[in-house]
Design an enzyme around this catalytic site. Structure first.
Site, PDB file in Angstrom:
ATOM      1  N   GLU A  89       1.680  -8.639   9.578  1.00 49.86           N
ATOM      2  CA  GLU A  89       2.225  -7.747  10.444  1.00 49.86           C
ATOM      3  C   GLU A  89       1.513  -7.831  11.776  1.00 49.86           C
ATOM      4  O   GLU A  89       0.842  -8.571  11.833  1.00 49.86           O
ATOM      5  CB  GLU A  89       1.641  -6.230   9.811  1.00 49.86           C
ATOM      6  CG  GLU A  89       0.240  -6.188   9.883  1.00 49.86           C
ATOM      7  CD  GLU A  89      -0.375  -5.089  10.544  1.00 49.86           C
ATOM      8  OE1 GLU A  89       0.175  -4.429  11.369  1.00 49.86           O
ATOM      9  OE2 GLU A  89      -1.584  -4.777  10.292  1.00 49.86           O
TER      10      GLU A  89
ATOM     11  N   HIS B  69      -7.456  -1.271   5.919  1.00 49.20           N
ATOM     12  CA  HIS B  69      -6.169  -0.357   6.276  1.00 49.20           C
ATOM     13  C   HIS B  69      -6.331   1.064   5.595  1.00 49.20           C
ATOM     14  O   HIS B  69      -6.579   2.003   6.243  1.00 49.20           O
ATOM     15  CB  HIS B  69      -4.963  -0.955   6.065  1.00 49.20           C
ATOM     16  CG  HIS B  69      -3.654  -0.318   6.515  1.00 49.20           C
ATOM     17  ND1 HIS B  69      -3.347  -0.092   7.994  1.00 49.20           N
ATOM     18  CD2 HIS B  69      -2.646   0.507   5.989  1.00 49.20           C
ATOM     19  CE1 HIS B  69      -2.551   0.845   8.139  1.00 49.20           C
ATOM     20  NE2 HIS B  69      -1.886   0.800   7.062  1.00 49.20           N
TER      21      HIS B  69
ATOM     22  N   ASP C  58       6.224   4.154   4.836  1.00 44.72           N
ATOM     23  CA  ASP C  58       6.998   3.149   5.301  1.00 44.72           C
ATOM     24  C   ASP C  58       6.954   1.877   4.648  1.00 44.72           C
ATOM     25  O   ASP C  58       7.364   0.846   4.848  1.00 44.72           O
ATOM     26  CB  ASP C  58       6.683   2.844   6.916  1.00 44.72           C
ATOM     27  CG  ASP C  58       5.416   2.490   7.014  1.00 44.72           C
ATOM     28  OD1 ASP C  58       4.311   2.962   6.250  1.00 44.72           O
ATOM     29  OD2 ASP C  58       4.923   2.040   8.185  1.00 44.72           O
TER      30      ASP C  58
ATOM     31  N   ASP D 292       0.059  -4.146   5.655  1.00 46.43           N
ATOM     32  CA  ASP D 292      -0.647  -3.738   7.048  1.00 46.43           C
ATOM     33  C   ASP D 292      -2.167  -4.037   6.541  1.00 46.43           C
ATOM     34  O   ASP D 292      -2.717  -3.704   5.350  1.00 46.43           O
ATOM     35  CB  ASP D 292      -0.570  -2.272   7.230  1.00 46.43           C
ATOM     36  CG  ASP D 292       0.832  -1.926   7.807  1.00 46.43           C
ATOM     37  OD1 ASP D 292       1.549  -2.596   8.073  1.00 46.43           O
ATOM     38  OD2 ASP D 292       1.101  -0.676   7.762  1.00 46.43           O
TER      39      ASP D 292
ATOM     40  N   HIS E 247       0.899  -1.045   0.001  1.00 46.80           N
ATOM     41  CA  HIS E 247       0.085   0.030  -0.022  1.00 46.80           C
ATOM     42  C   HIS E 247       0.855   1.343  -0.070  1.00 46.80           C
ATOM     43  O   HIS E 247       2.121   1.311   0.296  1.00 46.80           O
ATOM     44  CB  HIS E 247      -1.086  -0.081   1.298  1.00 46.80           C
ATOM     45  CG  HIS E 247      -0.325   0.124   2.742  1.00 46.80           C
ATOM     46  ND1 HIS E 247       0.332  -1.041   3.070  1.00 46.80           N
ATOM     47  CD2 HIS E 247      -0.066   1.010   3.513  1.00 46.80           C
ATOM     48  CE1 HIS E 247       0.673  -0.810   4.526  1.00 46.80           C
ATOM     49  NE2 HIS E 247       0.511   0.356   4.546  1.00 46.80           N
TER      50      HIS E 247
ATOM     51  N   HIS F  95       1.657   3.931   2.038  1.00 46.05           N
ATOM     52  CA  HIS F  95       2.228   4.503   3.107  1.00 46.05           C
ATOM     53  C   HIS F  95       3.637   4.362   2.886  1.00 46.05           C
ATOM     54  O   HIS F  95       4.128   3.440   2.464  1.00 46.05           O
ATOM     55  CB  HIS F  95       1.643   3.960   4.528  1.00 46.05           C
ATOM     56  CG  HIS F  95       0.526   4.066   5.102  1.00 46.05           C
ATOM     57  ND1 HIS F  95      -0.097   3.550   5.912  1.00 46.05           N
ATOM     58  CD2 HIS F  95      -0.276   5.450   4.675  1.00 46.05           C
ATOM     59  CE1 HIS F  95      -1.231   4.189   6.182  1.00 46.05           C
ATOM     60  NE2 HIS F  95      -1.177   5.358   5.594  1.00 46.05           N
TER      61      HIS F  95
ATOM     62  N   HIS G 221       6.959  -6.247  11.420  1.00 46.22           N
ATOM     63  CA  HIS G 221       6.434  -5.029  11.697  1.00 46.22           C
ATOM     64  C   HIS G 221       5.604  -5.050  13.040  1.00 46.22           C
ATOM     65  O   HIS G 221       4.453  -4.930  13.128  1.00 46.22           O
ATOM     66  CB  HIS G 221       5.107  -4.892  10.474  1.00 46.22           C
ATOM     67  CG  HIS G 221       4.886  -3.510  10.360  1.00 46.22           C
ATOM     68  ND1 HIS G 221       4.144  -2.767  10.982  1.00 46.22           N
ATOM     69  CD2 HIS G 221       4.998  -2.666   9.101  1.00 46.22           C
ATOM     70  CE1 HIS G 221       3.855  -1.641  10.508  1.00 46.22           C
ATOM     71  NE2 HIS G 221       4.499  -1.653   9.352  1.00 46.22           N
TER      72      HIS G 221
END
Lengths: 969, 600
Positions: free
Chosen positions: B203, B157, B72, B178, B68, B70, B414
C-alpha cells in the site's frame, strides 16, 4: 630470622591441626583415591555395550577427582578412547578430558600431546568439536606458554576446512581465545602459525553457515579484548555483514563495527557511490544508527546501546539522529517540537487551536529527499518509538550518555526526553526522568517544556513523582513565571498526595536557592502581603505554607534585599522553622537579629580547612601521648573524644571521619582503662566487680570494631588492619580476663588455641601491612609466637598480659572519604496515638519508609527489626526491589512489614528499627586478599573463623502503637 | 518464460475498493475484496466480469485472501461469494474472521434498512460467506493445494491485520494489505522476515509523507483533554467504531489511571462494545505492553470507561465521550455536539480526516455558525481541535518494509498516482529494483527466474563438490553432468550413467588444430623446445615428453612434423577431447604466439 620463625610457626601450627578429627577423615578419603582410577578402568573394561560404558562415565563424572590422580584418570580415559568405536562414548570421554583438565592445581601440559593426537584419526564431527573444546580448556589453563598455544592454534587452523559447522565454530573460538596477540611473538614462532590470525578469522566472515560467521566475529572480538589491535581493513568486511540474513551475525557485526570505530575514529573512509569521504567514526555511527530500525529487536537493542558510547562522533551527525526530516505531500513540515519552540519565542502561548496549524510549508525538491539511506537520520526518533520497551530504554540510556558529553545535543534531545515521560511502561518513564536529571546541568528549561514536565507530577506512581522532584531540584528555570508554575504544580501535588511532603519541601529548597532573583519578584504575591493592609496570619502547620516559606527562605539566603519584604509573622515563622526543620531552612542574616546559631556560620567553605586541621591536630596530639602518665593519657583521650564528637555534630562533611576516629579512640581508652584495673595484681575471684568491668570493656571494644569495619563506607585496607588489630587486642583481653576468673586449665586450652589461630589468620590476611606495625601488639606477639605455641595456657596468658601492656598505640591513618552509614525512618513517625488495631492471629501490614545513606549493598545488609513488648524480636529481610536508589550513596527503603501477635488486653508499643547485618567472613579484609593465597588457606581455616555474623542497629528506633484484638466468635 | 501477472480490479492508484488478482505460476489468487465508500451504484464493488468471462469464479480462482476487516478490503466479500458465486476457500486471520461479519452486517443494515436499497446481500448471505472462510494463524504456513502455500505476517494497522506471502514453488509474492511500521498504544509494528519475494505489493497511502513521532501527538491530545476536564468542561471525541477508537480508549484509560483522575469517560454504541469484546480476546495480536500485563489485568477491561446513555449528555460536571460516527455528519456524535457546542468550556477533538460537506469538516475549517436542519443556526463556542492519528506506514515505513523483505520487484497500490510516482522513483533509486504502479484494470507482468528443482545422485554431488573450494550456499556452483528429462522429472546424472540408462554408446569428440611454427631446426629439437617451453609455463600440469616424439599435457597430445613444402616451418598438431576444451584452446593460443627466441 623472622622468616625462619614464621616457618616454625607454620610447622608447629599444622601439627596441631592434624590432630583434629576432620583432617583424619580427609586422609581416609585420600587412601581410596588411587583405587578410583583403577575402578574406572575396571568398569570400562567390564562394559559390554557402549550404553554401559556411557553409564559408567556419567556416574564417574558426578564425583570430583583429586589433583594427584587426574593424570592417571586421563591416561585410562585416553586408552579407552582409542579402543572405543561408539561416537557417543568418545564424545563423553572428550568432554570428561576437558572437565578434568579444569581441575584446580592440575597442569594439563602433560596430556596435551595425547589430546592433539586423538584429533588425527577422529571421523565424527561432534567428537572433533568436543575435542577442540577440550584443547581450548587446556590452552586457557596454560597462559604462560606461547609455544603450546601456537601449536593449538595451528591444530585449529588445520581443522578450519572441516565440513561441519560445529568443528569450524570451535576452531574459531579456539583461535580467538588463544591466538597470538603480539605481532613479534607470531613472527619468531614457526612458519605456519606466523600467518596472520586476523586474516584466518576474517576469511570465515563469508562462511556459508551463519553460526560460523557469528563465531568468526566473536573470535575477532575476543582477540580485541585480549589486546590485539584489529586491522582497519576488517571494517569494510564488517559493514557487509550488517546486511546478513541472520540476527546473531548482525548483532555481532554491530559490536565489531563499534570496536573498530573506537580504534580508528579519525581515519577516513569513502562514501560508496560518491566521491566524498568521511571520518570512520561518523560512518560507523551512521551504520549503527541504521541498525536501530533493524528487523530484529535484539539487534536494535544492541545498536541503541552502543550508540551511547560513541562520543567522538561529530555533532553534525549526532544532531541528525533527532531529525526525521518530516514532510507531507512532498512539502517540508515542521515537527511539533519546532512549532512549540516557535510559538514560545513569538510570545504566543497557545498551541494548535487551529486546524492546519501543522500545515506543511515549502515544497521539497524530490531529488534531494533520501528516504532510507540517510544514515543517522532520525535514529533516536525511531528508537524512542520502538515497539519493544527494551529498545526504548536502551535508546534513552544512549541519549543520556551522548547528551552528557555534548551540551548542544542535550538541548536538542530535551523535547524527546520530555515526550518519553508519557511512555506506557513505567520503567521507561522513570529512566527518562533520571536521564533528564543527569543532563539537566547543561540546560535551561523553556516554559512550555517545564509545563509538560510538571504535568507528570500528578502521576500516581510514587517513584515517578519522587524522581521528578529530584529532577526539579537540579533544573534551571528561565523565568519567574516558570518558578511560579512549578510552585503551583508542586502545591497541587502536595494536596493530592500528602505523603510527598518531605520530598516536595526538599525540592523547593533547591529551587529557591538556585533561583533567588526569580523568586524575589514573587515574594509579595506568595506571602500575600499588601502594602497598606495587614493580611491574616497563615496557619503555621499548613504543609503548603511551609512549602512556600521553604522556597522563600532559601532564596533569601543569597538575596539580602528579600527579608525587607517579610511581614512580622514571617520572621516568627522563620525562627520556628529554623528550629523545627533546620535541614530545610538555611541560617539567614536578618536585620535587627543575631544569627540564630552562632556556631554555624552562614558561609561554611572558608571554615572547612580549619576544622579539618583541628581534627588532624587533635589526633596528632593523641598519638604522641606515650610519654604522659596514665592519668594524663586517659584525660587526653576523653577530651579528644568529646571534641571529635562535637566536631562531627557541627560539620556534617567531617562527621564520618570524626565519628570514626572517636570510636577508635574510645576503644583505646577502654583498653587502657581495663588494663589499669587493680585486679591483675590480686587473686582473681576476689575482684568480681572490676572483673566485670574489664570483660565488659572487652566486649564493647569488640562491638565497636565491628561497627568501625562495617558501618563506614570508604574504609580502606589500611584502616581494616588497625581495626582487626584492635579486635585482636580485645580478644586477648578477653582471654586474660577469663583466665583470671575461671578455675582449672581445661577450658583454657581451647581458648588459647583459638586465639593463636586468630593471630595466625591475622598474619596471613595482612602480611603486607605487618611492616607498618612496628612495636604493636601483633608485632611483639609474632616475635614471641614460637614460645607461645609451646607453652602452657597460663604462661600464654601471662605473656599476653605483658605484651598488651607494653605494646604501642597504633596510628590510625584516615582515608580520603569516610561516611558513616545512617538510616532515618520517615514512616511510621511514631507520633500517632491511635493504635493500629487488628485481629490477633491475622497479620497487619506496616508501611515502612526510610532513607539510608552511605550503605553499601543495602539489598544484602539492611534488615528490619521489630521488637514486641514481650521481648520477642522479629527480623525481616526486605525484598531487593524495595530499595530504590535516588542518588549516589543514598538509598530509599519503602517496604511493608507484616506484624502479628496473640491478643493483648490493651494497646502497647512495639519498636521498629533498621539493622545492618554483617558477616566477618565477607569482610573487606578477606576480599582484598589475592585469590591464590586464599584458595590455599581456605581448607585450613577452621570453621569457627567463617561465621561471625551479627547486626548493628543504625537507626533510631521508632515506636508504633498496636493493638491485636481477640478474634470475635 | 514464467512470471507473475498482477491485475488490479480496484485500488490501483486509488484508495478504497482494494481488489487485486495475482497469477503466479499458473495459480490465481485474489487479494482482498473491498468496496468503495464513495459510490452507491455498481461502482462500489469491483468489476468481476473480467474474471467471469473465462467461466465460473471457483474454477478460475485458487483462493481469496482478506488482509483485514476494514470494509474497503472486505466489503464486497458476500456479494462476490454469494451473488457472483464463489465456493473456494477464503483465508483471513482469526480476529478478522471474528470482526468482519459484524462490520458487514452493520454496513448491510445502513444500506438496506436506512437507505432502502434492494438487490443487496442479506444477513444469511454474510453467514454463508463466512462459512467459506478458513482462519489462519500468524506465521502459519497454509498449504492451499499441493503447490500453493500462504503465510501471514503481523501488519499492525488494526487488530488482526496481516500481510500475506503467497508462494508457489520458488516464486513468491507478498501482499501487505494496510500496515503500520510504528507501534501504537494497542498494536505493535508490522514485521516481515527476509523472505525475498519476487514481487512485493504494498500500500502507499502516505507515499509522500514522513510523519512526526507519535508521542507529541499523544501528549498534545492528553494535555488538551486533561486541561478541559480540569476546567470542568466536557470533551467530545467523534470516532468510528473500530481501530482508532480503541487506541484512544487505551490512551485515555492509562492516563486516567496514571494521573488518578475521576471524571467519567463514556463510550457510545453497541457495535463498539461488541468489538471491544474481541479486542479482549485476541490479546496475542496486541502490543508488548498489553500482552505482558494482561495476566494482571486485561487492558481492554476498562476501569474508567463506561457505556454511554443518552441521558448522560445533560449531566453536569466534566466528562469525556467517544461517540460515533467520526465525521459528525449524523447520529449520536452530532446530537451530543449540538448540546455542547454552545459552551466555551467544552471541546471537540476530531481524531481523523473529515470529508467535505460534513459538520466535522465545516468546524475544522473554522466555521463558527452552522446551519442545521430546520433553518436553525447553531453557534459553535466550544473549542475545536484536530489530531491526526493514522495507522498507515509513512514513506519511511514503506521503505523500511522493503528493506526488510528485500523483494526483486515492488508494486504500489492503494494510493494516489501522483504520490506513488515519487515513491516509485525513490524505490528504484535506493534499492535498484523495478517498481510498478498499475492503474485499475491494468495488468502488470513481472518476469521471474523460476528455479527448477532437479534430482541429483548423491555420488555425483559429492564428487562434484569435492572439486574446488568449500561450497558456499549463497553462490551458485557449476557442475558437470547430464540432464535427463524423463516422465516430467528432471535428474542430473553422471555421463556414464546417462549413457547406460539410455543405452547409447559413448562417442569421443576430439578437436585437432595445426599450429605453424617457424623453426629451422630438426623436428625432435623443436619438440624439445616446445616441451621445455610448456614445462616452464604449465607448472601445475603434468607435461610429458613421450619416447615416440610427442608431448602430452594431461590428456592433450602435441605432435610436430615438418611442413611438406617448407622445411623451416614446423607444423604442430594439437589434439584434445571436448572435456579438455578449456586447456586445449589455451594451449593452442599459447603455441600460436610462438616459442621464445632465446634458445640454449
Amino acid at each position: 630470622m623472622a622468616a625462619h620463625l614464621k616457618k616454625r610457626v607454620y610447622e608447629e601450627f599444622t601439627k596441631v591441626v592434624q590432630q583434629q578429627h576432620e583432617d583424619l577423615s580427609t586422609k581416609k578419603l585420600r587412601l581410596t583415591k588411587p583405587s578410583k582410577s583403577a575402578a574406572l578402568h575396571v568398569d570400562l573394561c567390564k562394559a559390554t555395550s557402549p550404553a554401559d560404558a556411557l553409564q559408567y562415565l556419567l556416574q564417574f563424572a558426578r564425583k570430583p577427582v583429586e589433583v594427584e590422580s587426574v593424570e592417571g584418570v586421563v591416561r585410562i580415559l585416553l586408552e579407552h578412547y582409542y579402543k572405543e568405536n561408539d561416537a557417543s562414548v568418545r564424545l563423553k570421554i572428550a568432554s570428561l578430558l576437558g572437565l578434568l583438565s579444569k581441575t584446580a592445581g592440575f597442569s594439563p601440559d602433560c596430556i596435551m600431546d595425547d589430546a592433539i593426537n586423538t584429533l588425527q584419526n577422529e571421523k565424527s564431527h561432534q567428537v572433533l568439536a568436543q575435542l577442540l573444546d577440550t584443547l581450548l580448556v587446556i590452552g586457557t589453563k596454560l597462559p604462560e606458554n606461547p609455544s603450546v598455544r601456537m601449536r593449538l592454534v595451528e591444530v585449529a587452523c588445520k581443522h578450519l576446512t572441516d565440513s561441519s559447522h560445529g568443528v569450524r565454530n570451535k576452531c574459531l573460538q579456539l583461535i580467538g581465545c588463544l591466538g597470538p596477540v603480539e605481532k613479534g611473538v607470531a613472527k619468531e614462532a614457526e612458519s605456519q602459525a606466523a600467518k596472520d590470525v586476523q586474516k584466518i578469522i576474517s576469511d570465515h566472515f563469508n562462511d556459508q553457515d551463519p553460526r560460523v560467521r557469528t563465531a568468526a566475529i566473536k573470535a575477532m572480538l575476543q582477540l580485541h579484548e585480549r589486546g590485539l589491535k584489529l586491522q582497519q581493513a576488517i571494517y569494510s568486511q564488517a559493514c557487509k555483514l550488517l546486511a546478513d540474513d541472520y540476527e546473531q551475525v548482525r548483532s555481532a557485526a554491530v559490536q565489531l563495527i563499534w570496536v573498530l570505530s573506537q580504534l580508528y575514529p579519525e581515519s577516513i573512509v569513502p562514501i560508496p557511490s560518491s566521491n566524498e569521504e568521511i571520518r570512520l567514526v561518523d560512518d560507523a555511527f551512521g551504520k549503527i544508527c541504521h541498525m536501530v530500525s533493524d528487523g530484529s529487536w535484539v539487534v536494535r537493542v544492541q545498536a541503541a546501546k552502543l550508540l551511547g558510547s560513541m562520543q567522538q562522533v561529530s555533532s553534525h551527525f549526532l544532531e541528525q539522529t533527532l531529525d526525521k526530516k518530516l514532510m507531507s505531500d512532498l512539502r517540508r513540515k515542521r515537527t511539533a517540537h519546532e512549532r512549540a519552540k516557535e510559538l514560545y519565542s513569538s510570545g504566543e502561548f497557545s498551541s494548535g487551536r487551529k486546524w492546519g496549524d501543522d500545515a506543511p510549508k515549502e515544497e521539497i525538491d524530490t531529488g534531494a529527499v533520501n528516504l532510507i539511506e540517510s544514515g543517522a537520520c532520525g535514529a533516536f526518533v525511531h528508537g524512542l518509538e520502538d515497539e519493544m520497551y527494551e529498545v526504548r530504554i536502551a535508546a534513552v540510556e544512549a541519549l543520556c550518555m551522548l547528551a552528557q558529553s555534548s551540551p548542544s545535543f542535550a538541548e536538542k534531545c530535551l523535547d524527546f526526553l520530555v515526550d518519553m515521560f508519557n511512555d506506557e511502561i513505567e520503567e521507561v518513564r522513570l529512566q527518562s526522568i533520571h536521564t533528564m536529571r543527569k543532563i539537566s546541568n547543561n540546560i535551561t528549561l523553556r516554559e512550555d517544556q517545564l509545563d509538560t514536565l510538571l504535568a507528570v507530577l500528578e502521576d500516581s506512581s510514587r517513584d515517578i513523582r519522587e524522581a521528578l522532584h529530584e529532577l526539579l531540584c537540579c533544573t534551571n528555570v528561565s523565568t519567574k513565571e516558570g518558578i511560579h508554575l512549578a510552585l503551583v504544580e508542586l502545591l497541587k501535588n502536595l494536596t493530592k498526595y500528602p505523603t510527598d511532603r518531605e520530598s516536595i519541601w526538599k525540592c523547593l529548597k533547591f529551587l529557591g536557592s538556585r533561583h533567588p532573583t526569580l523568586v524575589l519578584p514573587l515574594v509579595p504575591e506568595l506571602l500575600s502581603t499588601h502594602p497598606f493592609f495587614d493580611t491574616p496570619e497563615p496557619d503555621m502547620d499548613d504543609p503548603a505554607y511551609i512549602a512556600v516559606l521553604v522556597l522563600i527562605f532559601n532564596a533569601a539566603k543569597s538575596c539580602p534585599t528579600m527579608p525587607a519584604l517579610f511581614s512580622d509573622h514571617t520572621f516568627r515563622h522563620y525562627a520556628y522553622l529554623r528550629d523545627s526543620l533546620s535541614h530545610l531552612v538555611p541560617p539567614l542574616r536578618l536585620p535587627g537579629r543575631k544569627l540564630v546559631s552562632s556556631v554555624v556560620s552562614p558561609s561554611i567553605t572558608p571554615h572547612e580547612d580549619p576544622s579539618q586541621q583541628f581534627l588532624h591536630q587533635s589526633l596528632e596530639r593523641v598519638y604522641n601521648f606515650q610519654h604522659l602518665d596514665p592519668q594524663g593519657i586517659q584525660e587526653l583521650l576523653e577530651f579528644t573524644i568529646r571534641d571529635l564528637q562535637r566536631l562531627g555534630e557541627l560539620q556534617s562533611e567531617l562527621a564520618g571521619m570524626a565519628d570514626f576516629t572517636a570510636t577508635y579512640l574510645q576503644c583505646q581508652l577502654l583498653l587502657i582503662k581495663a588494663l589499669q584495673e587493680k585486679l591483675w595484681n590480686v587473686a582473681a575471684p576476689l575482684y568480681l566487680k572490676q572483673n566485670a568491668l574489664a570483660s565488659a570493656a572487652a566486649k564493647q571494644i569488640l562491638e565497636e570494631t565491628y561497627k568501625m569495619e562495617f558501618m563506614y563506607s570508604g574504609v580502606e585496607s589500611r584502616q581494616v588492619v588497625i581495626i582487626h588489630h584492635m579486635r585482636l587486642q580485645a580478644k586477648a583481653l578477653q582471654l586474660i580476663v577469663t583466665a583470671r576468673t575461671t578455675r582449672g586449665v581445661e577450658p583454657l586450652f581451647g581458648m588459647c588455641e583459638k586465639f593463636l589461630q586468630e593471630v595466625d589468620s591475622f598474619q596471613r590476611c595482612f602480611i603486607s601491612e605487618l611492616p607498618h606495625m612496628q612495636g604493636s601488639f601483633v608485632d611483639k606477639l609474632l616475635d614471641l609466637m614460637p614460645r607461645l605455641v609451646t607453652s602452657k595456657p597460663l604462661e600464654v596468658v601471662k605473656i599476653l598480659q605483658t605484651t598488651l601492656r607494653q605494646s604501642t598505640f597504633l596510628h590510625l591513618p584516615l582515608p580520603e572519604q569516610l561516611h558513616r552509614a545512617t538510616a532515618n525512618i520517615i514512616e511510621p513517625t511514631g507520633e500517632s496515638d491511635n493504635p493500629l488495631r487488628f485481629t490477633s492471629g491475622l497479620v497487619v501490614a506496616l508501611d515502612i519508609d526510610a532513607t539510608l545513606e552511605h550503605v553499601q549493598d543495602p539489598q544484602g545488609t539492611v534488615k528490619v527489626q521489630v521488637l514486641y513488648p514481650d521481648g520477642q524480636a522479629q527480623l525481616i529481610h526486605p525484598k531487593p526491589a524495595d530499595f530504590r536508589n535516588p542518588g549516589p550513596g543514598r538509598h530509599r527503603l519503602i517496604t511493608q512489614v507484616y506484624l502479628s501477635h496473640t491478643a493483648w488486653t490493651e494497646p502497647c508499643q512495639i519498636e521498629v528499627r533498621l539493622l545492618l547485618a554483617y558477616n566477618s567472613n565477607k569482610s573487606k579484609a578477606s576480599t582484598r586478599i589475592p585469590k591464590s593465597t586464599w584458595s590455599e588457606s581456605l581448607e585450613a581455616l577452621p570453621p569457627s573463623e567463617n561465621g561471625i555474623e551479627g547486626t548493628i542497629p543504625f537507626s533510631k528506633p521508632v515506636k508504633v502503637y498496636i493493638m491485636p484484638k481477640p478474634a470475635r466468635r | 518464460v514464467s512470471g507473475v501477472f498482477c491485475w488490479g480490479a480496484g485500488a490501483g492508484q486509488d484508495v478504497g475498493r482494494s481488489c487485486i488478482l495475482v497469477s503466479i505460476a499458473g495459480k490465481n489468487v485474489m487479494l482482498d475484496c473491498g468496496m468503495h465508500m464513495g459510490y452507491n451504484d455498481d461502482r462500489r464493488f469491483p468489476d468481476f466480469s473480467y474474471i467471469t468471462q473465462n467461466g465460473r469464479l471457483t474454477d478460475f480462482l485458487d483462493c481469496v485472501i482478506i488482509s483485514h476487516f476494514h470494509l474497503d478490503h472486505c466489503g464486497a466479500l458476500p456479494y462476490f461469494s454469494e451473488m457472483v458465486g464463489y465456493d473456494g476457500p477464503i483465508y483471513m486471520t482469526h480476529p478478522t474472521k471474528a470482526i468482519c461479519p459484524i462490520l458487514l452486517e452493520d454496513y448491510r443494515k445502513i444500506t438496506v434498512d436506512k437507505k432502502g436499497e434492494t438487490n443487496f446481500f442479506t444477513s444469511q448471505m454474510i453467514k454463508d460467506c463466512m462459512k467459506k472462510v478458513v482462519a489462519v494463524h500468524l506465521h502459519q504456513t497454509v498449504q492451499v493445494d499441493e503447490e500453493l502455500e500462504i503465510k501471514a505476517y503481523y501488519a499492525g494497522h488494526v487488530l488482526g491485520a496481516a500481510m500475506f506471502q503467497i508462494k508457489v514453488g520458488c516464486e513468491s509474492v507478498v501482499y501487505t494489505g494496510d500496515y503500520n511500521m510504528t507501534p501504537d498504544r494497542h498494536l505493535g509494528a508490522a514485521w516481515i522476515d527476509k523472505c525475498r519475494p519476487d514481487l512485493l505489493i504494498t500500500e502507499s497511502t502516505y507515499a509522500t509523507t514522513i510523519r512526526d513521532s507519535k508521542r507529541c501527538r499523544e501528549r498534545d491530545f492528553l494535555k488538551k483533554v486533561h486541561e478541559t476536564v480540569e476546567r470542568g468542561g466536557k470533551v467530545l471525541i467523534p470516532v468510528f467504531a473500530l481501530g482508532r477508537a480503541q487506541e484512544l480508549c487505551i490512551l485515555l484509560e492509562t492516563f486516567w489511571e496514571r494521573m488518578n483522575l475521576k471524571a467519567p469517560i463514556y463510550f457510545s454504541t453497541g457495535l463498539t462494545e461488541k468489538a471491544n469484546h474481541y479486542y479482549k480476546l485476541f490479546i496475542t495480536w496486541t502490543n508488548q505492553k498489553i500482552r505482558k500485563t494482561f495476566v494482571q489485568r486485561n487492558m481492554f477491561e476498562f476501569k474508567h470507561i463506561k457505556a454511554f446513555d443518552r441521558a448522560f449528555a445533560d449531566n453536569p460536571g466534566p466528562m469525556v465521550v467517544f461517540a460515533t460516527p467520526g465525521m459528525l455528519h449524523a447520529g449520536q456524535s452530532l446530537q451530543i455536539f449540538r448540546k455542547w457546542a454552545g459552551n466555551e468550556k467544552n471541546m471537540v477533538i476530531m481524531p481523523g480526516y473529515c470529508v467535505q460537506g460534513t459538520v466535522g469538516h465545516k468546524i475544522l475549517s473554522g466555521q463558527r455558525k452552522l446551519e442545521m436542519e430546520g433553518r436553525q443556526i447553531l453557534e459553535v463556542k466550544m473549542q475545536v481541535e484536530y489530531m491526526s492519528f493514522s495507522a498507515h506506514a509513512d514513506a519511511k515505513g514503506i521503505m523500511q518494509l522493503i528493506r526488510q523483505a528485500e523483494p526483486r520487484n515492488v508494486l504500489l497500490v492503494h494510493g494516489e498516482a501522483k504520490k506513488m510516482e515519487f515513491l516509485k522513483q525513490k524505490i528504484e533509486q535506493e534499492f535498484h529494483v523495478s517498481c510498478y504502479m498499475p492503474a485499475n484494470g491494468e495488468t502488470t507482468t513481472i518476469l521471474t527466474n523460476p528455479c527448477i528443482p532437479v534430482d541429483i545422485s548423491l555420488g555425483l554431488l559429492k564428487r562434484e563438490t569435492a572439486i574446488g573450494p568449500l561450497p558456499d550456499a549463497k553462490k551458485p556452483k557449476l557442475m558437470h553432468g547430464t540432464l535427463l528429462m524423463k516422465d516430467n522429472s528432471f535428474r542430473l546424472v553422471s555421463p556414464e550413467q546417462a549413457l547406460k540408462e539410455l543405452g547409447l554408446a559413448e562417442h569421443q569428440l576430439r578437436f585437432t588444430c595445426r599450429v605453424h611454427i617457424q623453426d629451422p631446426r630438426k623436428e625432435h629439437e623443436t619438440v624439445l623446445r616446445v616441451y621445455n617451453h610448456l614445462k616452464g609455463i604449465l607448472k601445475d600440469y603434468s607435461v610429458q615428453h613421450l619416447p615416440d616424439g610427442s608431448i602430452t599435457v594431461e590428456s592433450i597430445l602435441i605432435q610436430a612434423t615438418a611442413h611438406s613444402e617448407d622445411q623451416g616451418t614446423k607444423v604442430l598438431l594439437v589434439s584434445w577431447t571436448y572435456q579438455d576444451e578449456e586447456l586445449g584452446s589455451y594451449l593452442t593460443s599459447l603455441l600460436k604466439k610462438g616459442l621464445p627466441q632465446s634458445t640454449p
